[in-house]
Design a protein around this motif. Structure first.
Motif, PDB file in Angstrom:
ATOM      1  N   LEU A  41       0.872  -1.166   0.000  1.00 53.26           N
ATOM      2  CA  LEU A  41       0.000   0.000   0.000  1.00 53.26           C
ATOM      3  C   LEU A  41       0.914   1.221   0.000  1.00 53.26           C
ATOM      4  O   LEU A  41       1.744   1.372   0.900  1.00 53.26           O
ATOM      5  CB  LEU A  41      -0.889  -0.003   1.244  1.00 53.26           C
ATOM      6  CG  LEU A  41      -1.838   1.183   1.431  1.00 53.26           C
ATOM      7  CD1 LEU A  41      -2.882   1.210   0.319  1.00 53.26           C
ATOM      8  CD2 LEU A  41      -2.522   1.100   2.795  1.00 53.26           C
ATOM      9  N   ALA A  42       0.778   2.067  -1.020  1.00 56.44           N
ATOM     10  CA  ALA A  42       1.733   3.160  -1.139  1.00 56.44           C
ATOM     11  C   ALA A  42       1.137   4.387  -1.811  1.00 56.44           C
ATOM     12  O   ALA A  42       0.216   4.282  -2.622  1.00 56.44           O
ATOM     13  CB  ALA A  42       2.959   2.695  -1.929  1.00 56.44           C
ATOM     14  N   GLY A  43       1.710   5.554  -1.434  1.00 52.55           N
ATOM     15  CA  GLY A  43       1.323   6.798  -2.086  1.00 52.55           C
ATOM     16  C   GLY A  43       1.750   6.811  -3.534  1.00 52.55           C
ATOM     17  O   GLY A  43       1.072   7.386  -4.396  1.00 52.55           O
ATOM     18  N   THR A  44       2.869   6.181  -3.822  1.00 57.67           N
ATOM     19  CA  THR A  44       3.302   5.901  -5.195  1.00 57.67           C
ATOM     20  C   THR A  44       3.709   4.443  -5.221  1.00 57.67           C
ATOM     21  O   THR A  44       4.718   4.067  -4.608  1.00 57.67           O
ATOM     22  CB  THR A  44       4.489   6.783  -5.623  1.00 57.67           C
ATOM     23  OG1 THR A  44       4.121   8.165  -5.542  1.00 57.67           O
ATOM     24  CG2 THR A  44       4.890   6.472  -7.058  1.00 57.67           C
ATOM     25  N   THR A  45       2.923   3.603  -5.881  1.00 60.55           N
ATOM     26  CA  THR A  45       3.190   2.171  -5.865  1.00 60.55           C
ATOM     27  C   THR A  45       4.497   1.855  -6.587  1.00 60.55           C
ATOM     28  O   THR A  45       4.888   2.561  -7.521  1.00 60.55           O
ATOM     29  CB  THR A  45       2.045   1.385  -6.530  1.00 60.55           C
ATOM     30  OG1 THR A  45       1.851   1.866  -7.863  1.00 60.55           O
ATOM     31  CG2 THR A  45       0.753   1.536  -5.745  1.00 60.55           C
ATOM     32  N   PRO A  46       5.196   0.803  -6.151  1.00 58.47           N
ATOM     33  CA  PRO A  46       6.436   0.424  -6.828  1.00 58.47           C
ATOM     34  C   PRO A  46       6.174  -0.022  -8.260  1.00 58.47           C
ATOM     35  O   PRO A  46       5.071  -0.461  -8.593  1.00 58.47           O
ATOM     36  CB  PRO A  46       6.969  -0.725  -5.970  1.00 58.47           C
ATOM     37  CG  PRO A  46       5.768  -1.263  -5.262  1.00 58.47           C
ATOM     38  CD  PRO A  46       4.879  -0.088  -5.023  1.00 58.47           C
ATOM     39  N   ALA A  47       7.194   0.101  -9.090  1.00 56.64           N
ATOM     40  CA  ALA A  47       7.080  -0.347 -10.478  1.00 56.64           C
ATOM     41  C   ALA A  47       6.805  -1.844 -10.505  1.00 56.64           C
ATOM     42  O   ALA A  47       7.196  -2.574  -9.585  1.00 56.64           O
ATOM     43  CB  ALA A  47       8.364  -0.018 -11.233  1.00 56.64           C
ATOM     44  N   PRO A  48       6.099  -2.330 -11.551  1.00 55.29           N
ATOM     45  CA  PRO A  48       5.698  -3.739 -11.587  1.00 55.29           C
ATOM     46  C   PRO A  48       6.884  -4.706 -11.656  1.00 55.29           C
ATOM     47  O   PRO A  48       7.846  -4.470 -12.375  1.00 55.29           O
ATOM     48  CB  PRO A  48       4.838  -3.827 -12.847  1.00 55.29           C
ATOM     49  CG  PRO A  48       5.284  -2.675 -13.690  1.00 55.29           C
ATOM     50  CD  PRO A  48       5.641  -1.591 -12.741  1.00 55.29           C
ATOM     51  N   ILE A  49       6.771  -5.784 -10.895  1.00 59.43           N
ATOM     52  CA  ILE A  49       7.765  -6.856 -10.908  1.00 59.43           C
ATOM     53  C   ILE A  49       7.138  -8.057 -11.593  1.00 59.43           C
ATOM     54  O   ILE A  49       6.063  -8.521 -11.193  1.00 59.43           O
ATOM     55  CB  ILE A  49       8.193  -7.233  -9.475  1.00 59.43           C
ATOM     56  CG1 ILE A  49       8.828  -6.025  -8.775  1.00 59.43           C
ATOM     57  CG2 ILE A  49       9.158  -8.420  -9.495  1.00 59.43           C
ATOM     58  CD1 ILE A  49       9.099  -6.249  -7.303  1.00 59.43           C
ATOM     59  N   ILE A  50       7.782  -8.549 -12.622  1.00 63.04           N
ATOM     60  CA  ILE A  50       7.280  -9.709 -13.364  1.00 63.04           C
ATOM     61  C   ILE A  50       8.393 -10.742 -13.454  1.00 63.04           C
ATOM     62  O   ILE A  50       9.430 -10.497 -14.079  1.00 63.04           O
ATOM     63  CB  ILE A  50       6.808  -9.317 -14.772  1.00 63.04           C
ATOM     64  CG1 ILE A  50       5.663  -8.294 -14.672  1.00 63.04           C
ATOM     65  CG2 ILE A  50       6.350 -10.547 -15.559  1.00 63.04           C
ATOM     66  CD1 ILE A  50       5.220  -7.751 -16.003  1.00 63.04           C
ATOM     67  N   VAL A  56       0.857   5.449  -9.873  1.00 62.68           N
ATOM     68  CA  VAL A  56      -0.420   5.069  -9.275  1.00 62.68           C
ATOM     69  C   VAL A  56      -0.287   5.082  -7.760  1.00 62.68           C
ATOM     70  O   VAL A  56       0.705   4.584  -7.215  1.00 62.68           O
ATOM     71  CB  VAL A  56      -0.862   3.664  -9.736  1.00 62.68           C
ATOM     72  CG1 VAL A  56      -2.147   3.253  -9.033  1.00 62.68           C
ATOM     73  CG2 VAL A  56      -1.047   3.624 -11.248  1.00 62.68           C
ATOM     74  N   ALA A  57      -1.262   5.658  -7.095  1.00 55.90           N
ATOM     75  CA  ALA A  57      -1.340   5.575  -5.635  1.00 55.90           C
ATOM     76  C   ALA A  57      -2.392   4.535  -5.293  1.00 55.90           C
ATOM     77  O   ALA A  57      -3.517   4.603  -5.795  1.00 55.90           O
ATOM     78  CB  ALA A  57      -1.727   6.932  -5.039  1.00 55.90           C
ATOM     79  N   GLY A  58      -2.027   3.542  -4.479  1.00 56.37           N
ATOM     80  CA  GLY A  58      -3.015   2.520  -4.157  1.00 56.37           C
ATOM     81  C   GLY A  58      -2.408   1.249  -3.612  1.00 56.37           C
ATOM     82  O   GLY A  58      -1.373   1.268  -2.943  1.00 56.37           O
TER      83      GLY A  58
END
Length: 223
Positions: free
Chosen positions: A71-80, A91-93
């Motif tokens: 849960l973050a004010g600026t979500t971390p970049a996607p990890i795949i 994105v904040a969420g």
């Protein structure tokens, strides 16, 4: 729970007023005034409050220490599959991860012009379903076919993200209010569309591969 006052307000309006056919139904200002908590809500923190948690990011981990939710004010970049990629927009969420730490979905607000609300659940390396409320007022829900799982030696054998795959179903309401349910073929071309015409008639449209409507079934239009 926050929706409850608005639902009650809308019910009161429908029961107590006659709304003109051409006007959208809405709570009156009088009703809204009764459910307003404050006109100056707190939207940022200046001084920490010890009665609540204030953080730019909170991680939830499993027994092995793998991050399963952020849960973050600026979500971390996607990890795949062990590799982190740049996100298309901030994105904040909330983001959820599988047991390997790969992103498998999330929801939040997107920092784009005008703002947007977004939600997605993912295939291993691609969006599976997605909701989006756009700045222009349009709303969409899409279901994507699962793409083939491709691994690249250049990525150390990791999955390749963003493999093209067709959107097989889309439910949407355009900015002008036009509702549509579209079914597409394996080439991502809409072939059947359920909609309501400008004249207010329910219609089923059949399209060719070029996107042209070749046949329409609209029983009411003949009455």
């Amino acid at each position: 729970m926050k929706l409850l006052p608005l639902v009650l307000a809308a019910s009161a309006i429908c029961a107590g007023q006659t709304v003109a056919q051409e006007s959208p139904r809405r709570p009156s200002l009088e009703v809204l005034e009764k459910i307003i908590e404050t006109r100056t809500p707190e939207t940022r923190v200046v001084t920490p409050d010890h009665d609540r948690i204030i953080a730019r990011r909170i991680d939830i981990v499993d027994a092995d220490g793998t991050i399963r939710m952020t849960l973050a004010g600026t979500t971390p970049a996607p990890i795949i599959d062990g590799i982190q990629y740049k996100r298309a927009f901030d994105v904040a969420g909330l983001v959820i991860y599988d047991e390997k730490g790969s992103e498998r979905g999330g929801f939040g607000t997107a920092d784009i012009e005008g703002g947007a609300a977004v939600l997605a659940l993912d295939h291993p390396a691609m969006d599976a379903i997605g909701w989006r409320v756009s700045p222009d007022g349009s709303v969409s829900f899409v279901i994507n076919q699962a793409p083939p799982l491709i691994r690249d030696p250049g990525l150390g054998g990791a999955l390749v993200p963003g493999v093209l795959t067709p959107t097989r179903m889309e439910l949407s309401v355009a900015a002008d209010g036009t509702p549509t349910v579209a079914l597409s073929d394996k080439n991502d071309k809409p072939r059947v569309r359920l909609t309501v015409t400008e004249g207010g008639f329910g219609a089923i449209e059949f399209l060719n591969a070029s996107g042209e409507v070749i046949h329409t079934i609209a029983p009411e239009s003949d009455l």
